[in-house]
Design a protein around this motif. Structure first.
Motif, mmCIF file in Angstrom:
data_model
loop_
_atom_site.group_PDB
_atom_site.id
_atom_site.type_symbol
_atom_site.label_atom_id
_atom_site.label_comp_id
_atom_site.label_asym_id
_atom_site.label_seq_id
_atom_site.Cartn_x
_atom_site.Cartn_y
_atom_site.Cartn_z
ATOM 1 N N SER A 1 -7.039 -9.176 -8.835
ATOM 2 C CA SER A 1 -7.117 -8.824 -7.413
ATOM 3 C C SER A 1 -6.543 -7.440 -7.168
ATOM 4 N N LYS A 2 -6.961 -6.848 -6.060
ATOM 5 C CA LYS A 2 -6.459 -5.535 -5.668
ATOM 6 C C LYS A 2 -4.937 -5.568 -5.545
ATOM 7 N N GLU A 3 -4.410 -6.614 -4.920
ATOM 8 C CA GLU A 3 -2.963 -6.719 -4.705
ATOM 9 C C GLU A 3 -2.210 -6.850 -6.026
ATOM 10 N N GLY B 1 -11.821 -1.834 -7.694
ATOM 11 C CA GLY B 1 -12.131 -3.219 -8.036
ATOM 12 C C GLY B 1 -12.676 -3.275 -9.446
ATOM 13 N N GLN C 1 -8.603 -0.429 -10.773
ATOM 14 C CA GLN C 1 -8.773 -1.814 -10.334
ATOM 15 C C GLN C 1 -8.256 -1.970 -8.907
ATOM 16 N N ALA C 2 -7.145 -1.308 -8.594
ATOM 17 C CA ALA C 2 -6.557 -1.412 -7.256
ATOM 18 C C ALA C 2 -7.386 -0.686 -6.201
ATOM 19 N N THR C 3 -8.013 0.419 -6.574
ATOM 20 C CA THR C 3 -8.737 1.223 -5.585
ATOM 21 C C THR C 3 -10.237 0.943 -5.531
ATOM 22 N N GLN D 1 0.837 -1.204 0.000
ATOM 23 C CA GLN D 1 0.000 0.000 0.000
ATOM 24 C C GLN D 1 0.871 1.253 0.000
ATOM 25 N N MET E 1 -2.224 -3.496 -7.729
ATOM 26 C CA MET E 1 -1.291 -2.579 -7.070
ATOM 27 C C MET E 1 0.143 -2.884 -7.485
#
Length: 89
Positions: A68-70, A40, A36-38, A5, A73
């Motif tokens: 996925s968020k991860e 979805g 997509q990270a913030t 993060q 990121m």
């Protein structure tokens, strides 16, 4: 996750400070990974036919669906590093 993060937040600030503007395609990739990270998966309807920029951004985000968020990121951070090397920081 906290470390990722922090890297993501740093990359989000740094992308705005590049010495030269990335290509439109690169910026769409940056935008779609950020969303997509913030947020979805895309959660809005596709913009109307005369909103060319909005449609391009929506389409780019839609291509990230299911990521996925991860993962988003991590890809975002890596892309920003690549763009910093390419365009200067």
């Amino acid at each position: 996750m906290a470390d990722l993060q922090a890297k993501f937040d740093t990359a989000a600030a740094e992308i705005k400070q590049l010495k030269a503007k990335p290509t439109d395609e690169e910026m769409l990739q940056v935008y779609s990974l950020f969303k997509q990270a913030t947020v979805g998966d895309v959660n809005t309807g596709r913009p109307g036919m005369f909103d060319f920029t909005g449609k391009a951004k929506w389409d780019a985000w839609e291509k990230q669906k299911g990521k996925s968020k991860e993962d988003a990121m991590e890809e975002y951070v890596n892309l920003v590093v690549e763009l910093k090397n390419k365009y200067g920081f």
